[in-house]
Motif scaffolding. Structure first.
Motif, PDB file in Angstrom:
ATOM      1  N   ALA A 177      12.271  -7.677  29.668  1.00 26.06           N
ATOM      2  CA  ALA A 177      13.189  -8.381  28.765  1.00 26.06           C
ATOM      3  C   ALA A 177      12.590  -9.692  28.265  1.00 26.06           C
ATOM      4  O   ALA A 177      12.815 -10.095  27.116  1.00 26.06           O
ATOM      5  CB  ALA A 177      14.510  -8.646  29.483  1.00 26.06           C
ATOM      6  N   GLN A 178      11.794 -10.360  29.122  1.00 26.60           N
ATOM      7  CA  GLN A 178      11.210 -11.649  28.759  1.00 26.60           C
ATOM      8  C   GLN A 178       9.856 -11.514  28.066  1.00 26.60           C
ATOM      9  O   GLN A 178       9.274 -12.523  27.664  1.00 26.60           O
ATOM     10  CB  GLN A 178      11.054 -12.515  30.017  1.00 26.60           C
ATOM     11  CG  GLN A 178      12.362 -12.881  30.689  1.00 26.60           C
ATOM     12  CD  GLN A 178      13.261 -13.731  29.804  1.00 26.60           C
ATOM     13  OE1 GLN A 178      12.780 -14.558  29.033  1.00 26.60           O
ATOM     14  NE2 GLN A 178      14.567 -13.518  29.902  1.00 26.60           N
ATOM     15  N   GLY A 179       9.368 -10.284  27.916  1.00 22.90           N
ATOM     16  CA  GLY A 179       8.105 -10.081  27.213  1.00 22.90           C
ATOM     17  C   GLY A 179       6.866 -10.326  28.045  1.00 22.90           C
ATOM     18  O   GLY A 179       5.750 -10.342  27.507  1.00 22.90           O
ATOM     19  N   ARG A 180       7.031 -10.513  29.345  1.00 23.12           N
ATOM     20  CA  ARG A 180       5.857 -10.679  30.203  1.00 23.12           C
ATOM     21  C   ARG A 180       5.148  -9.343  30.407  1.00 23.12           C
ATOM     22  O   ARG A 180       3.947  -9.293  30.652  1.00 23.12           O
ATOM     23  CB  ARG A 180       6.263 -11.277  31.546  1.00 23.12           C
ATOM     24  CG  ARG A 180       6.751 -12.718  31.453  1.00 23.12           C
ATOM     25  CD  ARG A 180       7.014 -13.301  32.824  1.00 23.12           C
ATOM     26  NE  ARG A 180       8.182 -12.702  33.456  1.00 23.12           N
ATOM     27  CZ  ARG A 180       9.413 -13.200  33.374  1.00 23.12           C
ATOM     28  NH1 ARG A 180       9.632 -14.291  32.645  1.00 23.12           N
ATOM     29  NH2 ARG A 180      10.421 -12.622  33.997  1.00 23.12           N
ATOM     30  N   LEU A 181       5.927  -8.263  30.344  1.00 20.21           N
ATOM     31  CA  LEU A 181       5.406  -6.902  30.417  1.00 20.21           C
ATOM     32  C   LEU A 181       5.982  -6.105  29.265  1.00 20.21           C
ATOM     33  O   LEU A 181       7.024  -6.465  28.699  1.00 20.21           O
ATOM     34  CB  LEU A 181       5.792  -6.231  31.744  1.00 20.21           C
ATOM     35  CG  LEU A 181       5.115  -6.720  33.027  1.00 20.21           C
ATOM     36  CD1 LEU A 181       5.753  -6.067  34.243  1.00 20.21           C
ATOM     37  CD2 LEU A 181       3.616  -6.462  33.008  1.00 20.21           C
ATOM     38  N   CYS A 182       5.319  -4.988  28.953  1.00 23.93           N
ATOM     39  CA  CYS A 182       5.866  -4.068  27.955  1.00 23.93           C
ATOM     40  C   CYS A 182       5.579  -2.640  28.393  1.00 23.93           C
ATOM     41  O   CYS A 182       4.729  -2.390  29.254  1.00 23.93           O
ATOM     42  CB  CYS A 182       5.263  -4.339  26.576  1.00 23.93           C
ATOM     43  SG  CYS A 182       3.520  -3.903  26.429  1.00 23.93           S
ATOM     44  N   GLN A 183       6.343  -1.712  27.843  1.00 23.71           N
ATOM     45  CA  GLN A 183       6.118  -0.286  28.061  1.00 23.71           C
ATOM     46  C   GLN A 183       5.328   0.252  26.868  1.00 23.71           C
ATOM     47  O   GLN A 183       5.875   0.362  25.770  1.00 23.71           O
ATOM     48  CB  GLN A 183       7.447   0.466  28.155  1.00 23.71           C
ATOM     49  CG  GLN A 183       8.185   0.300  29.455  1.00 23.71           C
ATOM     50  CD  GLN A 183       9.462   1.118  29.465  1.00 23.71           C
ATOM     51  OE1 GLN A 183      10.558   0.555  29.557  1.00 23.71           O
ATOM     52  NE2 GLN A 183       9.353   2.427  29.368  1.00 23.71           N
ATOM     53  N   PRO A 184       4.072   0.606  27.068  1.00 22.07           N
ATOM     54  CA  PRO A 184       3.287   1.094  25.929  1.00 22.07           C
ATOM     55  C   PRO A 184       3.696   2.483  25.465  1.00 22.07           C
ATOM     56  O   PRO A 184       3.407   2.863  24.330  1.00 22.07           O
ATOM     57  CB  PRO A 184       1.856   1.079  26.458  1.00 22.07           C
ATOM     58  CG  PRO A 184       1.990   1.181  27.944  1.00 22.07           C
ATOM     59  CD  PRO A 184       3.265   0.478  28.295  1.00 22.07           C
ATOM     60  N   PHE A 185       4.378   3.249  26.327  1.00 23.17           N
ATOM     61  CA  PHE A 185       4.768   4.620  25.983  1.00 23.17           C
ATOM     62  C   PHE A 185       6.256   4.818  26.277  1.00 23.17           C
ATOM     63  O   PHE A 185       6.828   4.158  27.139  1.00 23.17           O
ATOM     64  CB  PHE A 185       3.939   5.641  26.764  1.00 23.17           C
ATOM     65  CG  PHE A 185       2.486   5.286  26.881  1.00 23.17           C
ATOM     66  CD1 PHE A 185       1.685   5.231  25.748  1.00 23.17           C
ATOM     67  CD2 PHE A 185       1.929   4.974  28.105  1.00 23.17           C
ATOM     68  CE1 PHE A 185       0.347   4.886  25.840  1.00 23.17           C
ATOM     69  CE2 PHE A 185       0.592   4.623  28.220  1.00 23.17           C
ATOM     70  CZ  PHE A 185      -0.206   4.572  27.076  1.00 23.17           C
ATOM     71  N   GLY A 186       6.857   5.740  25.570  1.00 25.41           N
ATOM     72  CA  GLY A 186       8.292   5.954  25.714  1.00 25.41           C
ATOM     73  C   GLY A 186       8.690   6.818  26.891  1.00 25.41           C
ATOM     74  O   GLY A 186       9.820   6.738  27.359  1.00 25.41           O
ATOM     75  N   PHE A 187       7.782   7.651  27.400  1.00 22.45           N
ATOM     76  CA  PHE A 187       8.166   8.597  28.446  1.00 22.45           C
ATOM     77  C   PHE A 187       8.447   7.888  29.766  1.00 22.45           C
ATOM     78  O   PHE A 187       7.650   7.074  30.237  1.00 22.45           O
ATOM     79  CB  PHE A 187       7.071   9.645  28.664  1.00 22.45           C
ATOM     80  CG  PHE A 187       7.399  10.622  29.760  1.00 22.45           C
ATOM     81  CD1 PHE A 187       8.394  11.571  29.592  1.00 22.45           C
ATOM     82  CD2 PHE A 187       6.727  10.569  30.980  1.00 22.45           C
ATOM     83  CE1 PHE A 187       8.707  12.458  30.610  1.00 22.45           C
ATOM     84  CE2 PHE A 187       7.026  11.453  31.999  1.00 22.45           C
ATOM     85  CZ  PHE A 187       8.020  12.400  31.816  1.00 22.45           C
ATOM     86  N   GLU A 188       9.595   8.214  30.383  1.00 14.28           N
ATOM     87  CA  GLU A 188       9.987   7.671  31.679  1.00 14.28           C
ATOM     88  C   GLU A 188      10.258   8.829  32.624  1.00 14.28           C
ATOM     89  O   GLU A 188      10.977   9.774  32.283  1.00 14.28           O
ATOM     90  CB  GLU A 188      11.247   6.812  31.543  1.00 14.28           C
ATOM     91  CG  GLU A 188      11.081   5.627  30.592  1.00 14.28           C
ATOM     92  CD  GLU A 188      12.353   4.813  30.428  1.00 14.28           C
ATOM     93  OE1 GLU A 188      12.267   3.695  29.891  1.00 14.28           O
ATOM     94  OE2 GLU A 188      13.435   5.311  30.831  1.00 14.28           O
ATOM     95  N   LEU A 189       9.670   8.771  33.800  1.00 11.55           N
ATOM     96  CA  LEU A 189       9.867   9.825  34.787  1.00 11.55           C
ATOM     97  C   LEU A 189      11.024   9.458  35.702  1.00 11.55           C
ATOM     98  O   LEU A 189      10.960   8.483  36.463  1.00 11.55           O
ATOM     99  CB  LEU A 189       8.595  10.023  35.619  1.00 11.55           C
ATOM    100  CG  LEU A 189       8.707  11.010  36.798  1.00 11.55           C
ATOM    101  CD1 LEU A 189       9.118  12.402  36.311  1.00 11.55           C
ATOM    102  CD2 LEU A 189       7.399  11.066  37.586  1.00 11.55           C
ATOM    103  N   ASP A 190      12.100  10.227  35.632  1.00  9.31           N
ATOM    104  CA  ASP A 190      13.268  10.002  36.476  1.00  9.31           C
ATOM    105  C   ASP A 190      13.008  10.665  37.829  1.00  9.31           C
ATOM    106  O   ASP A 190      12.821  11.882  37.910  1.00  9.31           O
ATOM    107  CB  ASP A 190      14.518  10.607  35.820  1.00  9.31           C
ATOM    108  CG  ASP A 190      15.801  10.182  36.528  1.00  9.31           C
ATOM    109  OD1 ASP A 190      15.727   9.752  37.704  1.00  9.31           O
ATOM    110  OD2 ASP A 190      16.876  10.280  35.909  1.00  9.31           O
TER     111      ASP A 190
END
Length: 291
Positions: A248-261
């Motif tokens: 949320a603070q932009g310190r990290l990002c998700q480069p890809f959309g896929f999420e493993l539940d």
């Protein structure tokens, strides 16, 4: 000599040595000056050592007395502190919790201030360990465990969905132009020794081939791998709930959309069934549900 000195005498000596005055020590202890002098003499007779050199109106510690006073005052201060803490804690409620280090650091600790604000009369004592708590042998009221939620003799409340996602510094995405998961072969993968198979699970579920799931830098904890990712060292595989604030603070990002539940393999709040349930445990349990 394997026995304690007379404690009243020790107390009188400590006061007289600290204040360098028999009269002031007597006033502090609410006794007469003569009583303090007699108690000091009792201690000197017990030890067979002169602790004070006495003048007409003043007292001074002998070299041996100075050394003895340094030791005695340290131990009496410890007794005073222990007693003060015990009295202050009397009537307060205490909840003893065990959690994993990364979970405690990344999820629970940031939220505990709000719990204390709502329930200032409940003290939460939090310890961290990778080992499962043994409620029969350890003085712990409740714990956070990772698993399927099925443990004999334990009530288990599911806390949240456990999603595995790659995360990295936004600068790394720009520098390496990460667009597709197959491009992970061009960057350093960051691992947690506590969760060695997470990259393999995510790559397999995402259908990524040709990327080694076990090469890269391995850290003792997930928290360390997340920090390395924020520093731009590579791409970490993260449990999303533990890095939400960083995303949320932009310190990290998700480069890809896929999420493993990970489905039911997630975090649970657990406590023994059948043990008398403390009020503070139920209060904390209900508070957790709001989080």
């Amino acid at each position: 000599m394997d026995r304690l000195p007379p404690l009243n005498a020790v107390r009188a000596f400590e006061a007289a040595a600290r204040l360098m005055s028999i009269r002031k020590a007597a006033a502090e202890l609410f006794v007469t000056a003569g009583a303090v002098s007699r108690q000091v003499k009792v201690l000197e007779d017990f030890l067979g050592i002169e602790l004070f050199s006495r003048g007409h109106r003043a007292v001074a510690l002998t070299p041996v007395g100075e050394r003895y006073f340094a030791e005695v005052s340290r131990h009496l201060a410890g007794l005073r502190n222990a007693t003060t803490h015990l009295v202050e804690d009397k009537g307060r409620r205490t909840l003893k919790l065990r959690a994993y280090t990364t979970f405690a650091m990344r999820w629970l600790i940031p939220r505990l201030a709000s719990f204390h604000g709502l329930y200032p009369d409940i003290d939460v004592r939090l310890s961290a360990s990778l080992d499962a708590v043994d409620f029969e042998r350890e003085d712990v009221d409740a714990a956070v465990r990772l698993g399927s939620g099925s443990w004999q003799g334990l009530q288990a409340d599911r806390l949240f969905r456990n999603l595995l996602v790659p995360v990295c510094s936004p600068r790394l995405v720009e520098k390496r132009a990460l667009r597709q998961p197959a491009e992970l072969g061009n960057v350093l993968l960051l691992h947690s020794l506590a969760r060695p198979d997470d990259w393999a699970k995510w790559l397999d579920a995402a259908g990524v081939e040709g990327v080694s799931a076990y090469t890269g830098i391995k850290y003792e904890s997930s928290a360390m791998s997340y920090q390395a990712a924020m520093e731009g060292h590579g791409v970490a595989i993260a449990q999303k709930a533990l890095v939400e604030e960083d995303l949320a603070q932009g310190r990290l990002c998700q480069p890809f959309g896929f999420e493993l539940d990970m489905a039911d393999f997630t975090y649970y709040f657990v406590f023994p069934i059948g043990r008398e349930r403390k009020r503070e445990l139920e209060v904390f349990r209900q508070w957790l549900k709001t989080q």
